[in-house]
Design a protein around this motif. Structure first.
Motif, PDB file in Angstrom:
ATOM      1  N   ASN A  86       0.780  -1.242   0.000  1.00 13.48           N
ATOM      2  CA  ASN A  86       0.000   0.000   0.000  1.00 13.48           C
ATOM      3  C   ASN A  86       0.813   1.295   0.000  1.00 13.48           C
ATOM      4  O   ASN A  86       0.461   2.239  -0.719  1.00 13.48           O
ATOM      5  CB  ASN A  86      -0.956   0.014   1.195  1.00 13.48           C
ATOM      6  N   PRO A  87       1.871   1.420   0.798  1.00 13.35           N
ATOM      7  CA  PRO A  87       2.514   2.727   0.921  1.00 13.35           C
ATOM      8  C   PRO A  87       3.105   3.293  -0.364  1.00 13.35           C
ATOM      9  O   PRO A  87       3.263   4.505  -0.473  1.00 13.35           O
ATOM     10  CB  PRO A  87       3.617   2.487   1.958  1.00 13.35           C
TER      11      PRO A  87
ATOM     12  N   LEU B 241       4.058  -0.980   6.426  1.00 13.84           N
ATOM     13  CA  LEU B 241       3.576  -1.590   5.195  1.00 13.84           C
ATOM     14  C   LEU B 241       2.131  -1.197   4.901  1.00 13.84           C
ATOM     15  O   LEU B 241       1.499  -1.760   4.002  1.00 13.84           O
ATOM     16  CB  LEU B 241       3.704  -3.114   5.279  1.00 13.84           C
ATOM     17  N   GLY B 242       1.630  -0.215   5.639  1.00 15.82           N
ATOM     18  CA  GLY B 242       0.261   0.259   5.409  1.00 15.82           C
ATOM     19  C   GLY B 242      -0.790  -0.728   5.838  1.00 15.82           C
ATOM     20  O   GLY B 242      -1.827  -0.878   5.181  1.00 15.82           O
ATOM     21  N   GLY B 243      -0.532  -1.407   6.961  1.00 15.52           N
ATOM     22  CA  GLY B 243      -1.381  -2.511   7.378  1.00 15.52           C
ATOM     23  C   GLY B 243      -2.677  -2.118   8.058  1.00 15.52           C
ATOM     24  O   GLY B 243      -3.069  -0.955   8.120  1.00 15.52           O
ATOM     25  N   GLY B 244      -3.339  -3.136   8.584  1.00 15.57           N
ATOM     26  CA  GLY B 244      -4.604  -2.954   9.281  1.00 15.57           C
ATOM     27  C   GLY B 244      -5.774  -3.550   8.536  1.00 15.57           C
ATOM     28  O   GLY B 244      -5.752  -3.674   7.306  1.00 15.57           O
ATOM     29  N   SER B 245      -6.792  -3.922   9.272  1.00 12.69           N
ATOM     30  CA  SER B 245      -7.981  -4.527   8.653  1.00 12.69           C
ATOM     31  C   SER B 245      -8.774  -3.520   7.843  1.00 12.69           C
ATOM     32  O   SER B 245      -9.382  -3.862   6.828  1.00 12.69           O
ATOM     33  CB  SER B 245      -8.867  -5.166   9.728  1.00 12.69           C
ATOM     34  N   LEU B 246      -8.789  -2.260   8.262  1.00 13.22           N
ATOM     35  CA  LEU B 246      -9.559  -1.238   7.552  1.00 13.22           C
ATOM     36  C   LEU B 246      -9.089  -1.096   6.105  1.00 13.22           C
ATOM     37  O   LEU B 246      -9.889  -1.151   5.169  1.00 13.22           O
ATOM     38  CB  LEU B 246      -9.438   0.108   8.272  1.00 13.22           C
ATOM     39  N   MET B 247      -7.782  -0.909   5.917  1.00 14.72           N
ATOM     40  CA  MET B 247      -7.254  -0.671   4.580  1.00 14.72           C
ATOM     41  C   MET B 247      -7.174  -1.947   3.752  1.00 14.72           C
ATOM     42  O   MET B 247      -7.195  -1.895   2.520  1.00 14.72           O
ATOM     43  CB  MET B 247      -5.868  -0.017   4.667  1.00 14.72           C
ATOM     44  N   ASP B 248      -7.123  -3.087   4.416  1.00 16.59           N
ATOM     45  CA  ASP B 248      -7.015  -4.348   3.689  1.00 16.59           C
ATOM     46  C   ASP B 248      -8.373  -4.895   3.282  1.00 16.59           C
ATOM     47  O   ASP B 248      -8.585  -5.223   2.107  1.00 16.59           O
ATOM     48  CB  ASP B 248      -6.269  -5.376   4.543  1.00 16.59           C
TER      49      ASP B 248
END
Length: 352
Positions: free
Chosen positions: A84-85, A177-184
């Motif tokens: 993502n980033p 790495l731009g993680g998290g459940s929201l963005m994924d």
């Protein structure tokens, strides 16, 4: 599947990234002949990865760098499937080099980056699409048909759940790495509500989250309300396996996209289930119903052949609204990715 125009030249693809999602997208392209789609080049951070991917999927060549691929005159469109980033930087690089772009969701991690990319794409007159593949499935077409017929009556409630038990994948767990459940995966629940209620910014957003030690959300619950009293109750989680379905509740009927609602092959309308067989593919898939990316490939070709700069099934306006909603949710749950960008707020500081 809809037939491609026969009087148009093949669409020449370049890939940035060679991970699991790129595997399934390349597999989808392979269902078409080379007279319709050509896999020209692939670039990754490490040349040997690009070489292996090119060999596996029959790309004409690996590239030494993302920059080389963006400048390659043999490429019409670039598919971006990296972490993502760096979506923002790579989209910008491709658009500045006059390439059409299909970028995996989320388009960016920052609202202003999404706004800049949309503006740049429109200035360049290039096709630019956030790869929300859900919108191109036959079941979503049936959903749009039922909404257009008003067969469900006035709709005031939408629910969508997306939950998996994944507490090991680094791109989900790590902020850099731009993680998290929201963005994924949360993106899919929001786009579903937008498909039902239309491309409008909700008047109210309420969100709560459970976060890990890095401050990355692992579970999020959201309530969105639009001006006519329309409400969406949405949840995403990497802590628990849920029945990941989505439902529309109207005064005259109900509609349900069965799990997996983000890439469905079943839709239930007033208790009657319709099945939509997905295309056959030749390579092993990494994701459930990954063969459904065929519909996205079709739509990109159709739009470019027709001179469109966006798909009517997921427009620039919708990408912008999605980014606005994500921005508000992030504020409410205390999630920020600012620290992973350099001082000029443009360049991603690559993780070691």
């Amino acid at each position: 599947m809809k037939k491609q125009k026969l009087d148009t030249p093949p669409l020449r693809w370049g890939f940035m990234g060679a991970g699991k999602i790129a595997n399934d997208f390349a597999t989808a392209i392979d269902t078409f002949s080379k007279s319709v789609h050509r896999k020209v080049a692939v670039a990754t951070r490490e040349k040997q990865t690009a070489e292996a991917f090119a060999k596996k999927f029959g790309f004409e060549k690996p590239c030494d760098s993302y920059g080389d691929l963006a400048k390659d005159g043999d490429i019409d469109i670039v598919y971006i499937g990296t972490v993502n980033p760096n979506h923002y930087e790579l989209c910008k690089l491709c658009l500045e080099n006059d390439k059409h772009v299909l970028c995996e969701k989320p388009l960016t991690l920052r609202l202003e980056h999404t706004e800049k990319l949309i503006k740049l794409a429109e200035e360049k007159g290039k096709f630019f699409q956030e790869a929300v593949w859900s919108r191109f499935f036959p079941a979503y077409e049936r959903l749009r048909e039922e909404l257009a017929k008003d067969s469900l009556g006035s709709i005031k409630a939408v629910t969508a759940l997306f939950g998996i038990n994944d507490q090991v994948t680094s791109r989900i767990l790590r902020k850099d790495l731009g993680g998290g459940s929201l963005m994924d995966i949360g993106v899919y629940t929001i786009q579903f509500a937008m498909q039902v209620y239309g491309p409008f910014v909700p008047e109210k957003v309420h969100a709560v989250a459970i976060k890990n030690d890095e401050g990355v959300d692992m579970s999020v619950s959201m309530t969105l309300q639009w001006k006519d009293g329309q409400i969406a109750q949405l949840s995403c989680s990497n802590l628990a396996k849920m029945e990941s379905s989505a439902e529309v509740w109207g005064q005259a009927g109900t509609l349900k996209l069965h799990e997996p609602f983000w890439c469905p092959n079943e839709i239930e309308i007033n208790g009657k289930t319709e099945k939509h067989a997905l295309p056959k593919v030749s390579h092993t898939l990494e994701f459930e119903h990954g063969e459904g990316m065929v519909y996205e490939v079709q739509e990109v070709k159709r739009c470019i052949a027709d001179g469109l700069t966006e798909s009517p099934h997921f427009t620039h306006k919708e990408s912008h609204i999605l980014a606005q909603i994500l921005d508000e949710v992030k504020k409410q749950i205390g999630l920020s990715f600012e620290e992973i960008y350099s001082d000029d707020k443009e360049t991603w500081k690559e993780a070691v």
